[in-house]
Design a protein around this motif. Sequence first.
Motif, PDB file in Angstrom:
ATOM      1  N   ALA A 145       0.827  -1.208   0.000  1.00 16.41           N
ATOM      2  CA  ALA A 145       0.000   0.000   0.000  1.00 16.41           C
ATOM      3  C   ALA A 145       0.863   1.260   0.000  1.00 16.41           C
ATOM      4  O   ALA A 145       1.878   1.334   0.710  1.00 16.41           O
ATOM      5  N   GLU A 146       0.445   2.233  -0.782  1.00 16.07           N
ATOM      6  CA  GLU A 146       1.193   3.488  -0.872  1.00 16.07           C
ATOM      7  C   GLU A 146       1.287   4.197   0.475  1.00 16.07           C
ATOM      8  O   GLU A 146       2.314   4.783   0.816  1.00 16.07           O
ATOM      9  N   GLU A 147       0.227   4.137   1.247  1.00 18.64           N
ATOM     10  CA  GLU A 147       0.214   4.774   2.566  1.00 18.64           C
ATOM     11  C   GLU A 147       1.217   4.123   3.514  1.00 18.64           C
ATOM     12  O   GLU A 147       1.807   4.798   4.361  1.00 18.64           O
ATOM     13  N   GLU A 148       1.408   2.821   3.355  1.00 15.07           N
ATOM     14  CA  GLU A 148       2.384   2.121   4.196  1.00 15.07           C
ATOM     15  C   GLU A 148       3.810   2.501   3.817  1.00 15.07           C
ATOM     16  O   GLU A 148       4.702   2.561   4.675  1.00 15.07           O
ATOM     17  N   ARG A 149       4.018   2.767   2.536  1.00 11.85           N
ATOM     18  CA  ARG A 149       5.357   3.117   2.061  1.00 11.85           C
ATOM     19  C   ARG A 149       5.713   4.579   2.333  1.00 11.85           C
ATOM     20  O   ARG A 149       6.893   4.936   2.409  1.00 11.85           O
ATOM     21  N   LYS A 150       4.719   5.412   2.488  1.00 10.82           N
ATOM     22  CA  LYS A 150       4.925   6.856   2.599  1.00 10.82           C
ATOM     23  C   LYS A 150       5.948   7.263   3.656  1.00 10.82           C
ATOM     24  O   LYS A 150       6.863   8.057   3.364  1.00 10.82           O
ATOM     25  N   PRO A 151       5.871   6.773   4.904  1.00 12.34           N
ATOM     26  CA  PRO A 151       6.850   7.230   5.911  1.00 12.34           C
ATOM     27  C   PRO A 151       8.288   6.847   5.580  1.00 12.34           C
ATOM     28  O   PRO A 151       9.219   7.552   5.979  1.00 12.34           O
ATOM     29  N   TYR A 152       8.461   5.765   4.831  1.00 12.97           N
ATOM     30  CA  TYR A 152       9.815   5.330   4.489  1.00 12.97           C
ATOM     31  C   TYR A 152      10.390   6.147   3.335  1.00 12.97           C
ATOM     32  O   TYR A 152      11.599   6.377   3.293  1.00 12.97           O
ATOM     33  N   PHE A 153       9.530   6.595   2.435  1.00 12.12           N
ATOM     34  CA  PHE A 153       9.983   7.540   1.429  1.00 12.12           C
ATOM     35  C   PHE A 153      10.404   8.851   2.095  1.00 12.12           C
ATOM     36  O   PHE A 153      11.380   9.494   1.679  1.00 12.12           O
ATOM     37  N   GLU A 154       9.674   9.238   3.119  1.00 11.57           N
ATOM     38  CA  GLU A 154      10.014  10.463   3.848  1.00 11.57           C
ATOM     39  C   GLU A 154      11.379  10.341   4.519  1.00 11.57           C
ATOM     40  O   GLU A 154      12.141  11.314   4.574  1.00 11.57           O
ATOM     41  N   VAL A 155      11.688   9.152   5.014  1.00  9.17           N
ATOM     42  CA  VAL A 155      13.002   8.922   5.621  1.00  9.17           C
ATOM     43  C   VAL A 155      14.096   9.067   4.562  1.00  9.17           C
ATOM     44  O   VAL A 155      15.135   9.698   4.807  1.00  9.17           O
ATOM     45  N   LEU A 156      13.882   8.491   3.382  1.00  8.53           N
ATOM     46  CA  LEU A 156      14.875   8.602   2.313  1.00  8.53           C
ATOM     47  C   LEU A 156      15.118  10.059   1.936  1.00  8.53           C
ATOM     48  O   LEU A 156      16.264  10.471   1.736  1.00  8.53           O
ATOM     49  N   GLU A 157      14.051  10.835   1.856  1.00 11.91           N
ATOM     50  CA  GLU A 157      14.195  12.256   1.512  1.00 11.91           C
ATOM     51  C   GLU A 157      14.927  13.010   2.619  1.00 11.91           C
ATOM     52  O   GLU A 157      15.733  13.908   2.334  1.00 11.91           O
ATOM     53  N   GLU A 158      14.672  12.634   3.856  1.00 13.78           N
ATOM     54  CA  GLU A 158      15.376  13.264   4.983  1.00 13.78           C
ATOM     55  C   GLU A 158      16.866  12.952   4.928  1.00 13.78           C
ATOM     56  O   GLU A 158      17.711  13.826   5.161  1.00 13.78           O
ATOM     57  N   VAL A 159      17.180  11.693   4.603  1.00 12.88           N
ATOM     58  CA  VAL A 159      18.591  11.304   4.495  1.00 12.88           C
ATOM     59  C   VAL A 159      19.273  12.098   3.388  1.00 12.88           C
ATOM     60  O   VAL A 159      20.395  12.599   3.560  1.00 12.88           O
ATOM     61  N   LEU A 160      18.611  12.236   2.255  1.00 10.00           N
ATOM     62  CA  LEU A 160      19.183  12.998   1.144  1.00 10.00           C
ATOM     63  C   LEU A 160      19.423  14.452   1.545  1.00 10.00           C
ATOM     64  O   LEU A 160      20.455  15.043   1.190  1.00 10.00           O
ATOM     65  N   GLU A 161      18.494  15.033   2.283  1.00  7.22           N
ATOM     66  CA  GLU A 161      18.664  16.413   2.755  1.00  7.22           C
ATOM     67  C   GLU A 161      19.890  16.532   3.653  1.00  7.22           C
ATOM     68  O   GLU A 161      20.698  17.466   3.518  1.00  7.22           O
ATOM     69  N   ARG A 162      20.030  15.593   4.573  1.00  9.55           N
ATOM     70  CA  ARG A 162      21.171  15.633   5.504  1.00  9.55           C
ATOM     71  C   ARG A 162      22.497  15.380   4.788  1.00  9.55           C
ATOM     72  O   ARG A 162      23.518  16.000   5.092  1.00  9.55           O
ATOM     73  N   MET A 163      22.472  14.469   3.809  1.00  7.16           N
ATOM     74  CA  MET A 163      23.708  14.166   3.103  1.00  7.16           C
ATOM     75  C   MET A 163      24.093  15.292   2.147  1.00  7.16           C
ATOM     76  O   MET A 163      25.279  15.507   1.895  1.00  7.16           O
ATOM     77  N   GLU A 164      23.110  16.011   1.619  1.00  2.88           N
ATOM     78  CA  GLU A 164      23.398  17.204   0.803  1.00  2.88           C
ATOM     79  C   GLU A 164      24.155  18.229   1.646  1.00  2.88           C
ATOM     80  O   GLU A 164      25.162  18.814   1.201  1.00  2.88           O
ATOM     81  N   ASP A 165      23.684  18.426   2.866  1.00  5.35           N
ATOM     82  CA  ASP A 165      24.337  19.370   3.778  1.00  5.35           C
ATOM     83  C   ASP A 165      25.713  18.855   4.202  1.00  5.35           C
ATOM     84  O   ASP A 165      26.686  19.612   4.239  1.00  5.35           O
ATOM     85  N   ALA A 166      25.785  17.553   4.489  1.00  5.60           N
ATOM     86  CA  ALA A 166      27.057  16.966   4.919  1.00  5.60           C
ATOM     87  C   ALA A 166      28.101  17.036   3.815  1.00  5.60           C
ATOM     88  O   ALA A 166      29.296  17.224   4.094  1.00  5.60           O
ATOM     89  N   PHE A 167      27.655  16.906   2.561  1.00  2.50           N
ATOM     90  CA  PHE A 167      28.606  16.960   1.453  1.00  2.50           C
ATOM     91  C   PHE A 167      29.326  18.303   1.413  1.00  2.50           C
ATOM     92  O   PHE A 167      30.546  18.363   1.236  1.00  2.50           O
ATOM     93  N   GLY A 168      28.575  19.376   1.591  1.00  2.00           N
ATOM     94  CA  GLY A 168      29.181  20.696   1.572  1.00  2.00           C
ATOM     95  C   GLY A 168      30.228  20.870   2.656  1.00  2.00           C
ATOM     96  O   GLY A 168      31.275  21.500   2.442  1.00  2.00           O
ATOM     97  N   LYS A 169      29.965  20.287   3.826  1.00  3.47           N
ATOM     98  CA  LYS A 169      30.891  20.427   4.954  1.00  3.47           C
ATOM     99  C   LYS A 169      32.088  19.480   4.848  1.00  3.47           C
ATOM    100  O   LYS A 169      33.216  19.853   5.194  1.00  3.47           O
ATOM    101  N   CYS A 170      31.844  18.252   4.401  1.00  2.00           N
ATOM    102  CA  CYS A 170      32.915  17.254   4.371  1.00  2.00           C
ATOM    103  C   CYS A 170      33.826  17.403   3.148  1.00  2.00           C
ATOM    104  O   CYS A 170      35.033  17.194   3.246  1.00  2.00           O
TER     105      CYS A 170
END
Length: 256
Positions: A146-171
């Motif tokens: 179900a799409e609703e079941e997958r939704k929170p895990y897609f949100e986690v992936l997007e959060e990780v990408l946001e954090r890694m985008e920021d980490a890339f600039g610093k590292c």
Amino acid sequence: MSMVKVPLVTRMSMQFNKRTNSNPICMVKSSEVKLIGKWSSSYTIRVKIALNMKSLEYENIEETLKHKSDLLLHSNPVYARIPVLIHRDRPISESLVIVEYIDETWPTPPSILPSHPYDRALARFWATYIDDKWFPSMKCIFAFEAEEERKPYFEVLEEVLERMEDAFGKCSKGEPFFGGDTIGFIDIAFGSFLGWLSAVEQKFERKLLIEAKFPALVKWAERFAVDPAVKGLIPEADKLVELSKSIKWRAAIEKK
């Protein structure tokens, strides 16, 4: 089993070039280094990248996970999972542990871990963060219908990408990779999952790594995939999508 061959040359015939990851070949017999893994495993890919960076010969032993081999069970009796590096008949398990072992055992350039203690700690932190958040969420996305079941895990992936985008600039400090001007520990830990990221995007028709949101990561991913140590190792999305149909994802989640 397959043998990965690296031409043996003398130290005098090569000059180290950080941009191309070329370096003097470590004079080690292929029979001394063996890798138990699987072509589709991001964790196996991490080890292969590290071995390539050090220009090491090794014997590649492809594992069939439906029926785990006696060699795997004997080499990793605690977890019974890939990858396992066998060096002079001594097994080392867990991908990040293996990558560190390779860097320390063959200290010829390029270095995988940073030289400064703080930078090394930071690299280990982000690698652990990736393992805690990234692939576990991907497994859940494949597991739930179900799409609703997958939704929170897609949100986690997007959060990780946001954090890694920021980490890339610093590292990266303005260089092409997290590790600077050459691939480093974070690059290997994160970049090894690019194939599965593409598989998720393709199967569920949802683009995640978008240049408008993550411009630095998009360009980094392009550079990483064509690096000499990585080229040819990232599986094609089509093959991973097909493979995903035969994996019992819910069982994998429960086992984890």
